[in-house]
Design an enzyme around this catalytic site. Sequence first.
Site, PDB file in Angstrom:
ATOM      1  CE  LYS A  77      17.716 -22.014  -9.320  1.00  6.49           C
ATOM      2  NZ  LYS A  77      18.247 -20.706  -8.936  1.00  6.49           N
ATOM      3  CG  HIS A  86      26.694 -12.398  -3.383  1.00  7.36           C
ATOM      4  ND1 HIS A  86      27.212 -13.410  -2.612  1.00  7.36           N
ATOM      5  CD2 HIS A  86      26.581 -11.323  -2.573  1.00  7.36           C
ATOM      6  CE1 HIS A  86      27.410 -12.954  -1.372  1.00  7.36           C
ATOM      7  NE2 HIS A  86      27.020 -11.701  -1.329  1.00  7.36           N
ATOM      8  N   PRO A  88      17.824 -27.690  -0.602  1.00  6.78           N
ATOM      9  CG  PRO A  88      18.711 -27.281   1.513  1.00  6.78           C
ATOM     10  CD  PRO A  88      17.935 -28.294   0.735  1.00  6.78           C
ATOM     11  CE1 TYR A 121      23.642 -21.180  -6.507  1.00  4.74           C
ATOM     12  CE2 TYR A 121      23.661 -18.811  -6.911  1.00  4.74           C
ATOM     13  CZ  TYR A 121      23.732 -19.879  -6.035  1.00  4.74           C
ATOM     14  OH  TYR A 121      23.899 -19.648  -4.687  1.00  4.74           O
ATOM     15  CE1 TYR A 141      26.540 -22.072  -3.577  1.00  7.45           C
ATOM     16  CE2 TYR A 141      25.385 -23.902  -2.549  1.00  7.45           C
ATOM     17  CZ  TYR A 141      25.364 -22.639  -3.106  1.00  7.45           C
ATOM     18  OH  TYR A 141      24.186 -21.951  -3.189  1.00  7.45           O
TER      19      TYR A 141
HETATM   20  C1  PHB Z   1      21.330 -19.671   2.815  1.00  6.02           C
HETATM   21  O1  PHB Z   1      21.965 -18.611   2.887  1.00  6.02           O
HETATM   22  O2  PHB Z   1      20.566 -20.028   3.718  1.00  6.02           O
HETATM   23  C2  PHB Z   1      21.521 -20.530   1.617  1.00  6.02           C
HETATM   24  C3  PHB Z   1      22.279 -20.064   0.567  1.00  6.02           C
HETATM   25  C4  PHB Z   1      22.481 -20.863  -0.536  1.00  6.02           C
HETATM   26  C5  PHB Z   1      21.895 -22.104  -0.598  1.00  6.02           C
HETATM   27  C6  PHB Z   1      21.113 -22.571   0.449  1.00  6.02           C
HETATM   28  C7  PHB Z   1      20.926 -21.780   1.571  1.00  6.02           C
HETATM   29  O3  PHB Z   1      22.110 -22.883  -1.682  1.00  6.02           O
END
Ligand code: PHB
Length: 390
Positions: free
Chosen positions: A297, A72, A293, A385, A201
């Site tokens: 990280k 990505h 989450p 990130y 997000y």
């Molecule tokens: C996930 O795909 O489970 C996931 C992806 C990004 C995040 C947290 C969880 O920031």
Amino acid sequence: MRTQVGIIGAGPSGLLLSQLLHLQGIDSVVLERRTPGYVLGRIRAGVLEQGMVDLLNAAQAGERMNKEGLVHDGFEICFGDRRHRIDLKELTGGDTVMVYGQTEVTKDLMDAREALGGLVIYEAENVDIVDLDGETPKLTYRKDGVDHEIVCDYIAGCDGYHGISRRHIPENILKIHERVYPFGWLGVLSETRPASDELIYVNHWRGFALCSMRSTTRSRYYIQCAFDEDLEEWTDDRFWDELRARLPNSVAENMEIGPSIEKSIAPLRSFVAEPMRHGRLFLAGDAAHIVPPTGAKGLNLAASDIHYLSSALIGYYKQQRTDLMDGYSEKCLNRVWKAERFSWWMTTIMHRFPDQNSFDRGIQLAELDYLCGSQSAQASFAENYVGLPY
Ligand code: PHB
Ligand code: APR
């Protein structure tokens, strides 16, 4: 039994460590209290930094990830009626992340361990550490009703947040730093086409939402919920309705929905235990630190710990160096605290806090507006990130 490094926990940390040591001719035994099926049943995050990708390749466990993982270049942030793309590749001068589930990482590491004949003992009960102050600490455990003891040079506590290792650092030495957030994440895995090619997000007044994925046919979604929410009350229909209410219309209208294949609630916590070494015991991964989450990280921090720990042990066994072991805790914690800061910050700007007043909301929107309008703010965001250097 005798081994060089006794490892507690067969999560990603323990398996990766044992594999990297094995490849350098260093002997280890991994003790895991659960079955392999149970370990693989835990659905966790799925975004790998380049450092973790490199480490899995170095561990000869990267073949499937290189084929099936999704690279990505960026992701989206949404708030109000705005959608903003964070172009990771452009902002960092070429860095990307790999979307590949932790379950798959763990499976690949299990297979890699098996291929080399690594010793991983599952369903080991009552694992404990004895004689930690002596020259040869021991791991004791019970398996199939029989007590066993493994004599070790060093012990790696890779047994996660609820493990026993951390408790072996005396109370007057161990310092705990913690923040518990007043909400949780309700996660759903479904065999559906992801809502978008990239992660989204969302900061919505109803609460945070995240669209993620495991593959081009499997989606992973999260919505912010109360920390004491009853999972039983979340039918699939209710989940999809709430998720779509938080997503931009253009995403909600076109997304595929379907039955959940996993649904769970996770609390959000920031946690750091210092130091990460006590004598011959080294802590790594979730045993020493937890991040919420939001910044993806957790797994990546486990990987950087294992990078430092494997280098320190290899330095000791191959070159009789002790400086890397001596510097282990400080080196890890330096990177850990920066990831803690990033995860806390991203959590703070993306969630709805129950006690938030209009000032707090104003600051949050100013943060997001600043981020989306400033190249330098985005460059800093992207740098964190994709992962700070090891
Ligand atoms: C996930 O795909 O489970 C996931 C992806 C990004 C995040 C947290 C969880 O920031
Ligand atoms: N004895 C033996 N094994 C134990 C014990 C014990 N007393 N306590 C815990 N374990 C095992 C758990 O069953 C688990 O399989 O230790 C393992 C720890 O694995 P994880 O919790 O996955 O931790 P870690 O390997 O450090 O991986 C970090 O996991 O929680 C995520 O976000 C986190 O992605 C990050 C990753």
